[in-house]
Design an enzyme around this catalytic site. Structure first.
Site, PDB file in Angstrom:
ATOM      1  CB  ALA A  84    -107.872 -36.959 -70.639  1.00 41.16           C
ATOM      2  N   GLY A 139    -107.542 -33.025 -74.146  1.00 44.34           N
ATOM      3  CA  GLY A 139    -106.431 -32.658 -73.268  1.00 44.34           C
ATOM      4  C   GLY A 139    -105.132 -32.442 -74.034  1.00 44.34           C
ATOM      5  CD  GLU A 172    -108.567 -29.081 -72.326  1.00 45.95           C
ATOM      6  OE1 GLU A 172    -108.447 -30.315 -72.127  1.00 45.95           O
ATOM      7  OE2 GLU A 172    -109.414 -28.393 -71.751  1.00 45.95           O
ATOM      8  CD  GLU A 224    -112.350 -31.967 -74.501  1.00 48.04           C
ATOM      9  OE1 GLU A 224    -112.718 -31.441 -75.576  1.00 48.04           O
ATOM     10  OE2 GLU A 224    -111.229 -31.764 -73.996  1.00 48.04           O
TER      11      GLU A 224
HETATM   12  N1  CO8 Z   1    -107.991 -42.352 -74.575  1.00 48.65           N
HETATM   13  C1  CO8 Z   1    -107.722 -43.681 -74.543  1.00 48.65           C
HETATM   14  N2  CO8 Z   1    -107.393 -44.394 -75.642  1.00 48.65           N
HETATM   15  C2  CO8 Z   1    -107.337 -43.732 -76.817  1.00 48.65           C
HETATM   16  C3  CO8 Z   1    -107.618 -42.365 -76.921  1.00 48.65           C
HETATM   17  C4  CO8 Z   1    -107.949 -41.658 -75.729  1.00 48.65           C
HETATM   18  N3  CO8 Z   1    -108.190 -40.348 -75.703  1.00 48.65           N
HETATM   19  N4  CO8 Z   1    -107.500 -42.004 -78.214  1.00 48.65           N
HETATM   20  C5  CO8 Z   1    -107.156 -43.114 -78.894  1.00 48.65           C
HETATM   21  N5  CO8 Z   1    -107.059 -44.162 -78.051  1.00 48.65           N
HETATM   22  C6  CO8 Z   1    -106.717 -45.550 -78.395  1.00 48.65           C
HETATM   23  C7  CO8 Z   1    -107.862 -46.256 -79.081  1.00 48.65           C
HETATM   24  O1  CO8 Z   1    -108.802 -46.725 -78.132  1.00 48.65           O
HETATM   25  C8  CO8 Z   1    -107.131 -47.365 -79.798  1.00 48.65           C
HETATM   26  O2  CO8 Z   1    -106.809 -48.372 -78.881  1.00 48.65           O
HETATM   27  P1  CO8 Z   1    -107.136 -49.946 -79.246  1.00 48.65           P
HETATM   28  O3  CO8 Z   1    -106.264 -50.212 -80.450  1.00 48.65           O
HETATM   29  O4  CO8 Z   1    -106.709 -50.668 -78.015  1.00 48.65           O
HETATM   30  O5  CO8 Z   1    -108.581 -50.013 -79.569  1.00 48.65           O
HETATM   31  C9  CO8 Z   1    -105.824 -46.697 -80.205  1.00 48.65           C
HETATM   32  O6  CO8 Z   1    -105.675 -45.564 -79.352  1.00 48.65           O
HETATM   33  C10 CO8 Z   1    -105.831 -46.203 -81.640  1.00 48.65           C
HETATM   34  O7  CO8 Z   1    -106.963 -45.380 -81.807  1.00 48.65           O
HETATM   35  P2  CO8 Z   1    -108.023 -45.572 -83.004  1.00 48.65           P
HETATM   36  O8  CO8 Z   1    -108.099 -46.987 -83.421  1.00 48.65           O
HETATM   37  O9  CO8 Z   1    -109.298 -44.924 -82.579  1.00 48.65           O
HETATM   38  O10 CO8 Z   1    -107.277 -44.711 -84.147  1.00 48.65           O
HETATM   39  P3  CO8 Z   1    -107.931 -43.960 -85.380  1.00 48.65           P
HETATM   40  O11 CO8 Z   1    -106.800 -43.504 -86.206  1.00 48.65           O
HETATM   41  O12 CO8 Z   1    -109.015 -44.777 -85.991  1.00 48.65           O
HETATM   42  O13 CO8 Z   1    -108.686 -42.670 -84.737  1.00 48.65           O
HETATM   43  C11 CO8 Z   1    -108.826 -40.713 -83.295  1.00 48.65           C
HETATM   44  C12 CO8 Z   1    -107.932 -41.651 -84.143  1.00 48.65           C
HETATM   45  C13 CO8 Z   1    -109.817 -39.976 -84.210  1.00 48.65           C
HETATM   46  C14 CO8 Z   1    -107.917 -39.722 -82.591  1.00 48.65           C
HETATM   47  C15 CO8 Z   1    -109.638 -41.565 -82.275  1.00 48.65           C
HETATM   48  O14 CO8 Z   1    -108.755 -42.440 -81.601  1.00 48.65           O
HETATM   49  C16 CO8 Z   1    -110.347 -40.739 -81.250  1.00 48.65           C
HETATM   50  O15 CO8 Z   1    -111.402 -40.177 -81.536  1.00 48.65           O
HETATM   51  N6  CO8 Z   1    -109.801 -40.687 -80.011  1.00 48.65           N
HETATM   52  C17 CO8 Z   1    -110.425 -39.982 -78.915  1.00 48.65           C
HETATM   53  C18 CO8 Z   1    -110.240 -38.488 -79.021  1.00 48.65           C
HETATM   54  C19 CO8 Z   1    -110.956 -37.783 -77.899  1.00 48.65           C
HETATM   55  O16 CO8 Z   1    -112.146 -37.869 -77.730  1.00 48.65           O
HETATM   56  N7  CO8 Z   1    -110.179 -37.045 -77.078  1.00 48.65           N
HETATM   57  C20 CO8 Z   1    -110.692 -36.297 -75.956  1.00 48.65           C
HETATM   58  C21 CO8 Z   1    -110.627 -37.137 -74.714  1.00 48.65           C
HETATM   59  S1  CO8 Z   1    -111.438 -36.365 -73.342  1.00 48.65           S
HETATM   60  C22 CO8 Z   1    -110.293 -35.227 -72.786  1.00 48.65           C
HETATM   61  O17 CO8 Z   1    -109.216 -35.070 -73.297  1.00 48.65           O
HETATM   62  C23 CO8 Z   1    -110.716 -34.446 -71.596  1.00 48.65           C
HETATM   63  C24 CO8 Z   1    -109.686 -33.374 -71.277  1.00 48.65           C
HETATM   64  C25 CO8 Z   1    -109.356 -33.386 -69.821  1.00 48.65           C
HETATM   65  C26 CO8 Z   1    -108.096 -32.576 -69.513  1.00 48.65           C
HETATM   66  C27 CO8 Z   1    -106.800 -33.235 -69.842  1.00 48.65           C
HETATM   67  C28 CO8 Z   1    -105.617 -32.461 -69.325  1.00 48.65           C
HETATM   68  C29 CO8 Z   1    -104.346 -32.483 -70.142  1.00 48.65           C
END
Ligand code: CO8
Length: 259
Positions: A66, A110, A113, A133
């Site tokens: 998400a 998400g 999921e 999460e």
């Molecule tokens: N939300 C918003 N932006 C994101 C997300 C995210 N989940 N993941 C990546 N991005 C963005 C980054 O902020 C970045 O943006 P910017 O260039 O503007 O800073 C861009 O995407 C590229 O990401 P990274 O620079 O971080 O890329 P890396 O290759 O270094 O890392 C990762 C990749 C490991 C995937 C890293 O981006 C990461 O850890 N992302 C978050 C993953 C996460 O925690 N996901 C869970 C989110 S909570 C959730 O899903 C709750 C579920 C609720 C239900 C949903 C129903 C379908």
């Protein structure tokens, strides 16, 4: 087909292909993307020319969860009263036709999921699954704690959900989260092939087979077998059952009419 801003939706043969197209955020599932996904799924489900649906992302990410930036300032009363992650996020569960998640790169939170809400997960060699999460001070909110345990068992589900670690495609195949693993460059083609095979059969039987398998999640064995038997019997009311069996007896290919 309608034009969307964060996804692409097109038909390939008899398969509806939905591709997430939000590379700047690794296909994070924001409100707009989720709305568009729901609209495209509903459109394909009611399109008589489509027999199966494939959802995919990019080579780098299926969906990285998400959208954290969109979520971060929400308050408890707001998420509660809006029923955040309510039915809109779960449109895929209402689709009658088979839905295949073709996952390359990150399928996190998400994203994982959503893949688990689909009927089948096909993984590319670089796929990475996880429920991170816990690292954000929350827990999975779209069925992760419930569907992951059913797919992979308690130890693995607890391991992934409580440590937030990612598992690679080989581990995901070993623990039965995915049906098989294919090279990244042939992922979409393999998923489309799978969808095309399903779409070549009689739609009523495909839809009922999917419904019966999914019912196993929610029913006892006795109720489930009874449910299956009712669906099985009902297919003898279709023209396609007559055609399928006549074609076998006459040693020819069946011409199903979805009737
Ligand atoms: N939300 C918003 N932006 C994101 C997300 C995210 N989940 N993941 C990546 N991005 C963005 C980054 O902020 C970045 O943006 P910017 O260039 O503007 O800073 C861009 O995407 C590229 O990401 P990274 O620079 O971080 O890329 P890396 O290759 O270094 O890392 C990762 C990749 C490991 C995937 C890293 O981006 C990461 O850890 N992302 C978050 C993953 C996460 O925690 N996901 C869970 C989110 S909570 C959730 O899903 C709750 C579920 C609720 C239900 C949903 C129903 C379908």
């Amino acid at each position: 087909m309608a034009e969307y801003g964060m996804i692409k939706a097109e038909t390939r043969g008899k398969v509806g292909l939905i591709t997430f197209d939000r590379p700047s955020a690794l296909n994070a599932l924001c409100d707009q993307l989720t709305t568009e996904l729901g609209d495209a799924l509903k459109a394909f489900d009611s399109d008589p020319g489509v027999g199966a649906i494939v959802i995919t992302g990019s080579e780098k990410a299926f969906a990285a969860g998400a959208d954290i930036k969109e979520m971060k300032d929400r308050t408890y009363p707001a998420v509660h009263f809006e029923d955040f992650i309510g039915t809109k996020w779960e449109t895929v569960l209402t689709v009658k036709k088979p839905v295949i998640a073709a996952v390359a790169g990150f399928a996190l939170g998400g994203g994982c999921e959503l893949a688990m809400m689909c009927d089948i997960i096909l993984a590319a060699e670089n796929a990475k699954f996880g429920q991170p999460e816990i690292k954000l001070g929350i827990i999975p909110g779209a069925g992760g704690t419930q569907r992951l345990i059913r797919a992979v068992g308690k130890s693995k589900a607890m391991d992934l959900i409580l440590t937030g670690r990612m598992m690679d495609a080989a581990e995901a195949e070993r623990c039965n989260l995915v049906t098989r693993v294919v090279p990244v460059e042939s992922l979409v083609e393999e998923a489309l092939k799978m969808g095309e095979a399903m779409a070549s059969f009689s739609l009523p039987s495909v839809v009922m087979a999917k419904e019966a398998v999914n019912a196993a999640y929610e029913m006892t064995l006795r109720e489930g077998v009874r449910f299956e038997r009712r669906l099985f019997h009902s297919l003898f009311a279709t023209e396609d059952q007559k055609e399928g069996m006549a074609a076998f007896a006459e040693k020819r290919k069946p011409a199903f009419r979805n009737a």
